[in-house]
Design an enzyme around this catalytic site. Structure first.
Site, PDB file in Angstrom:
ATOM      1  N   ARG A 279       5.626  -8.294 -11.906  1.00 45.15           N
ATOM      2  CA  ARG A 279       4.463  -7.466 -12.408  1.00 45.15           C
ATOM      3  C   ARG A 279       5.067  -6.285 -13.590  1.00 45.15           C
ATOM      4  NH1 ARG A 279      -0.571  -5.657 -10.400  1.00 45.15           N
ATOM      5  NH2 ARG A 279      -0.624  -7.343  -8.901  1.00 45.15           N
ATOM      6  N   ARG A 311       3.969   1.195  -4.151  1.00 41.96           N
ATOM      7  CA  ARG A 311       2.662   1.729  -4.857  1.00 41.96           C
ATOM      8  C   ARG A 311       2.726   1.219  -6.430  1.00 41.96           C
ATOM      9  NH1 ARG A 311      -0.833   6.742  -2.922  1.00 41.96           N
ATOM     10  NH2 ARG A 311      -2.905   5.534  -3.178  1.00 41.96           N
ATOM     11  N   GLU A 691      -3.569   1.387  -6.351  1.00 43.71           N
ATOM     12  CA  GLU A 691      -2.531   1.800  -6.881  1.00 43.71           C
ATOM     13  C   GLU A 691      -2.596   2.371  -8.197  1.00 43.71           C
ATOM     14  OE1 GLU A 691      -1.505  -2.492  -6.151  1.00 43.71           O
ATOM     15  OE2 GLU A 691       0.640  -1.955  -6.117  1.00 43.71           O
TER      16      GLU A 691
HETATM   17  N1  MTE Z   1      -3.478   5.226   0.521  1.00 50.65           N
HETATM   18  C1  MTE Z   1      -2.953   5.655   1.627  1.00 50.65           C
HETATM   19  N2  MTE Z   1      -3.389   6.893   2.317  1.00 50.65           N
HETATM   20  N3  MTE Z   1      -1.813   5.191   2.552  1.00 50.65           N
HETATM   21  C2  MTE Z   1      -1.104   3.962   1.931  1.00 50.65           C
HETATM   22  O1  MTE Z   1      -0.236   3.609   2.728  1.00 50.65           O
HETATM   23  N4  MTE Z   1      -0.970   2.454  -0.103  1.00 50.65           N
HETATM   24  C3  MTE Z   1      -1.174   2.065  -1.313  1.00 50.65           C
HETATM   25  C4  MTE Z   1      -2.744   2.249  -1.590  1.00 50.65           C
HETATM   26  N5  MTE Z   1      -3.312   3.424  -1.107  1.00 50.65           N
HETATM   27  C5  MTE Z   1      -1.730   3.536   0.599  1.00 50.65           C
HETATM   28  C6  MTE Z   1      -2.568   3.902   0.077  1.00 50.65           C
HETATM   29  C7  MTE Z   1      -1.009   0.671  -1.990  1.00 50.65           C
HETATM   30  S1  MTE Z   1       0.924   0.509  -2.097  1.00 50.65           S
HETATM   31  C8  MTE Z   1      -1.775  -0.261  -1.837  1.00 50.65           C
HETATM   32  S2  MTE Z   1      -1.227  -1.857  -2.342  1.00 50.65           S
HETATM   33  C9  MTE Z   1      -2.944  -0.273  -1.529  1.00 50.65           C
HETATM   34  O2  MTE Z   1      -3.593   1.285  -0.963  1.00 50.65           O
HETATM   35  C10 MTE Z   1      -3.492  -1.008  -0.403  1.00 50.65           C
HETATM   36  O3  MTE Z   1      -4.752  -1.108   0.217  1.00 50.65           O
HETATM   37  P1  MTE Z   1      -6.142  -1.623  -0.677  1.00 50.65           P
HETATM   38  O4  MTE Z   1      -5.651  -2.881  -1.022  1.00 50.65           O
HETATM   39  O5  MTE Z   1      -7.054  -1.613   0.513  1.00 50.65           O
HETATM   40  O6  MTE Z   1      -6.417  -0.548  -1.708  1.00 50.65           O
HETATM   41  N1  HPA Z   2       1.553  -6.945  -5.368  1.00 50.51           N
HETATM   42  C1  HPA Z   2       1.911  -6.581  -4.275  1.00 50.51           C
HETATM   43  N2  HPA Z   2       2.388  -7.680  -3.311  1.00 50.51           N
HETATM   44  C2  HPA Z   2       2.784  -8.738  -3.741  1.00 50.51           C
HETATM   45  C3  HPA Z   2       2.343  -9.117  -4.957  1.00 50.51           C
HETATM   46  C4  HPA Z   2       1.717  -8.156  -6.019  1.00 50.51           C
HETATM   47  O1  HPA Z   2       1.313  -8.447  -7.007  1.00 50.51           O
HETATM   48  N3  HPA Z   2       2.708 -10.443  -5.304  1.00 50.51           N
HETATM   49  C5  HPA Z   2       3.286 -10.812  -3.978  1.00 50.51           C
HETATM   50  N4  HPA Z   2       3.322  -9.804  -3.302  1.00 50.51           N
HETATM   51 MO1  MOS Z   3       1.093  -1.871  -2.471  1.00 51.90          MO
HETATM   52  S1  MOS Z   3       3.022  -1.599  -3.378  1.00 51.90           S
HETATM   53  O1  MOS Z   3       0.908  -3.441  -3.090  1.00 51.90           O
HETATM   54  O2  MOS Z   3       1.485  -2.320  -0.873  1.00 51.90           O
END
Ligand code: MTE
Ligand code: HPA
Ligand code: MOS
Length: 749
Positions: A279, A311, A691
């Protein structure tokens, strides 16, 4: 219920010569003390790479590696027993930095490359060339809830684990493997997570496995919750990167060639390091079209806890390099960096294909730029900053605008799937289950909204139950920002199935009342808690009443749903294709004031304009933008992970590790969602938001650089890395003050 405890290695690398657990086992209140010899199944935490032991056997490979497990009636008794464990270590040499790993060629796996055009030839032909290296730091996730699991043994080989995991399916797999049982015997339930941020995509599995081993050995429920310090010491961080770059550009500032070598510190094991590096490679263009680009990537092995998802998942590390390049191009040419950025953005009709061959569709960079430059009064404030700086010797202001283009989908393509299970009860209420986990990002709320909207019901008629591997199996982690895209669609799919069954039955009921023009299933509408024929609105029924009829008419009111993301796929070996379903775009402008004598930075104002498509829930999306941005600001500024020369983490509590708090928000903080920007490629026209906003923090990072640069009147390129801590800022200012007053001659191509 017993309390569990992990006993971990005090050495970065050592042989275990001998140990004696008998005194600890006899300590008051202790129910079990386990070593690797007591694991009934496989001593393994990584189901794919298989390079991470559940408990160290004869050797420890990082400080913080789990070696023994204790279960006792109380935490105090666990700690007392820990002191009675006798173990003799023979320390061995350890590799603790990227530089040492590179010097000793400790590669974790094969090098990868992605390229387009001929970067070397284009560099030779470029009128201007810059070279340099950029270091970006590790970071602690600092989820408010530390890693935690409660394992409850059932009858026979059953084990139920309540886990703070982003990845219940993998938690289930790892627990089954260490216990030596099958997946059918293990249920993982996740009610909600007190924050994960990627730190619980794989490493929650570890705590669950340890709790389950103790529960299996004692046949009693065991709760294992890491203390803050232990969590920081045991678990992995964001990958540190060292990036070497060369960039060629013309007199206007248009990029002609970029050559990058990305190096990451994986720590001791594979974990997600290769996906994260991938990524990073896929985001090292960020928002910019680079006609000749070459990206080389190497993942290095050190004797530190295995680093993991955080994230942005490598995106931030990749983008930091190209943002540094753009910033230096502007400084070299003495132009405003926002102008250089705009000039290099991906185009709409031309220059719209990335270095890995994906076309940037529905590119909103230009729109965001125009709206944000105007709403933030960028040009006027640029002049005001210049005036301020010429009037002040000991305070300098800096301003920067930075874009984000972030690819949405798991780059491990098969993971882009989701499942759901929806039940409707005869009182007209709905229970939804899906494979995603709630971690504060509002996923369950969005899913509840989707189900309610599709069924024409108010929110309170729909409940989303805890995520549960026995309800929806074989799910991907909730990660890659795609939780609502994937699970929202799977839930809609289940609801569609139910609606079509219900519509058929309702039509039959309407038509039994000898109508001249019969109703058809396709004309049935679910709205306002009623089900009616849109062509004959008088033919209608209350939703709850209809559900009673369904039961009597023997219609199933339970359905599974499934979704697989269409139209993506790519060749990982060649590094070419369409890894992403679409891109999320955002842009930020930040202004900071720097105290030149102390290095302290005040964030005066930040303006963000972000593209969330047709927002399903604007309050949640704004929360994600605020939270992501400020978490990124922490990584860019105050959060600095330090180890001592023996590889012990020095920054293992909030007294030595500074995350942003409410007072660290920009004084003037303005967030806007881009209007009229539906996204045809996700549920209800929405866009993933979890993210992407993290990387808007580069606007603060580069505004700080701009302020530092003002100390020497923008004549000298300041030394700069990430995080820009107060200490790093002061050192950079000191260098500027002692540097020769002339600008250095441009580096010859
Ligand atoms: N927001 C909160 N409040 N807490 C979290 O742990 N994780 C982040 C983001 N926002 C997170 C957050 C990360 S790393 C990801 S990948 C996404 O939320 C995952 O949730 P989603 O795919 O439903 O957006
Ligand atoms: N994002 C987060 N987690 C993952 C990914 C990605 O692109 N690929 C495999 N695990
Ligand atoms: Mo988020 S780093 O893809 O859990």
């Amino acid at each position: 219920m017993l309390v569990g405890r992990v006993v971990y290695s005090p050495h970065a690398h050592a042989r275990i010569i001998s140990h004696n657990l008998s005194k600890a086992r006899l300590s008051p209140g202790v129910a079990a003390v386990l070593s690797s010899a007591d694991i009934p199944g496989d001593n393994q935490l990584n189901p794919v790479a298989r390079d991470e032991r559940c408990l160290a056997a004869d050797e420890v490979v990082c400080a913080g590696q789990a070696v023994y497990l204790i279960a006792a009636e109380t935490d105090a008794q666990c700690r007392a027993a820990e002191r009675l464990i006798e173990v003799a270590y023979e320390p061995l040499p350890a590799i603790l930095s990227l530089d040492e790993a590179i010097a000793q060629t400790r590669l974790l796996g094969p090098e990868r490359t992605m390229q387009r055009g001929d970067a070397d030839a284009a560099l030779r032909a470029s009128p201007h060339v810059i070279r340099g290296e950029l270091r970006t730091g590790a970071a602690e996730h600092w989820y408010l809830e530390t890693q935690a699991s409660l394992a409850v043994p059932g009858e026979g080989s059953e084990m139920t684990v309540h886990s703070s995991s982003q990845n219940p399916t993998e938690t289930q797999a790892v627990v089954a493997e260490v216990l030596g049982v099958k997946k059918k015997d293990v249920v993982v339930e996740v009610r909600r997570i007190g924050g994960g941020f990627g730190g619980k995509e794989t490493q929650a599995n570890h705590v669950a496995a340890w709790a389950a081993l103790l529960a299996g050995a004692t046949r009693r429920p065991v709760k294992l919750r890491l203390s803050r310090d232990d969590d920081m010491i045991i678990t992995g961080k964001r990958h540190r990167f060292l990036t070497c770059y060369e960039a060629g550009f013309d007199d206007d500032g248009k990029l002609l060639a970029v050559k990058l070598e990305l190096n990451s510190d994986a720590g001791i094991a594979t974990d997600l390091s290769f996906a994260i590096m991938e990524r990073a490679m896929l985001h090292s263009d960020n928002a910019y079209f680079v006609p000749n680009m070459s990206v080389k990537a190497r993942v290095w092995k050190t004797n530190l806890p295995s680093n993991t998802a955080f994230r942005g998942f490598g995106g931030p590390q990749g983008m930091a390099a190209i943002e540094t390049i753009i910033d230096r191009v502007a400084r070299t040419l003495g132009k405003d960096s926002a102008e250089i950025r705009r000039m290099n953005f991906y185009g709409i009709e031309t220059n719209n294909v990335t270095h890995y061959g994906q076309t940037v569709e529905r590119n909103r960079l230009q729109t965001l730029y125009e709206q944000l430059v105007s709403s933030s009064q960028y040009s006027a404030r640029r002049k005001a900053v210049q005036q301020f700086n010429s009037a002040h010797e000991f305070e300098k202001r800096g301003l920067a605008l930075t874009p984000v283009k972030f690819g949405i989908a798991f780059t491990t393509t098969f993971l882009n799937q989701a499942g759901a299970l929806v039940h409707i009860y005869t009182d007209g209420t709905v229970l939804v289950n899906h494979g995603g986990t709630e971690m504060g990002q509002g996923l369950h709320t969005k899913v509840q909204q989707i189900a309610a909207a599709e069924l024409g019901l108010p929110l309170e008629r729909v409940r989303v139950s805890a995520t549960d591997t026995s309800k929806v199996p074989n799910t991907p982690p909730t990660a890659a920002s795609s939780g609502s895209d994937l699970n929202g669609m799977a839930v809609k799919n289940a609801v569609d199935t139910l609606k079509s069954r219900i519509a058929d039955a309702v039509v039959a009921m309407f038509n039994e009342q000898s109508v001249s023009v019969p109703s058809r299933g396709t004309d049935i509408v679910f709205s306002n808690e009623t089900i009616f024929d849109s062509l004959h609105p008088e033919r209608k029924m209350g939703f709850a009443e209809a559900m009673g009829h369904m039961m009597r008419r023997q219609v199933s009111l339970s359905a599974t749903g499934f979704f697989r993301m269409p139209a993506i796929g790519w060749d990982k070996v060649k590094g070419v294709g369409t890894p992403f379903r679409y891109y999320a775009f955002g842009m930020g402008v930040s202004e900071v004031e720097l105290d030149v004598l102390t290095g302290a930075v005040t964030m005066i104002r930040t303006d963000i304009l972000h593209d969330v498509g047709n927002s399903i829930n604007a309050a949640i999306d704004r929360g994600q933008i605020e939270g992501g941005f400020i978490q990124g600001v922490g990584w860019c500024t105050t959060e600095e992970i330090k180890w001592d020369p023996e590889g012990h983490l020095l920054t293992h509590s909030p007294d030595t590790y500074k995350i942003p708090t409410a007072r660290d928000l920009p004084i003037d903080f303005r967030i806007d969602l881009l209007k009229d920007a539906p996204n045809p490629n996700a549920i209800f026209g929405s866009k993933a938001v979890g993210e992407p906003p993290f990387m808007l923090s580069f606007s603060v990072w580069l505004a700080i650089k701009d302020a530092i640069s003002a100390v020497a009147g923008h004549r000298i390129e300041p030394e700069f890395s990430l995080p820009a801590t107060t200490e790093a800022i002061l050192l950079s200012i000191e260098k500027l003050k002692t540097a020769p007053r002339e600008a250095p001659a441009p580096v010859p191509a």
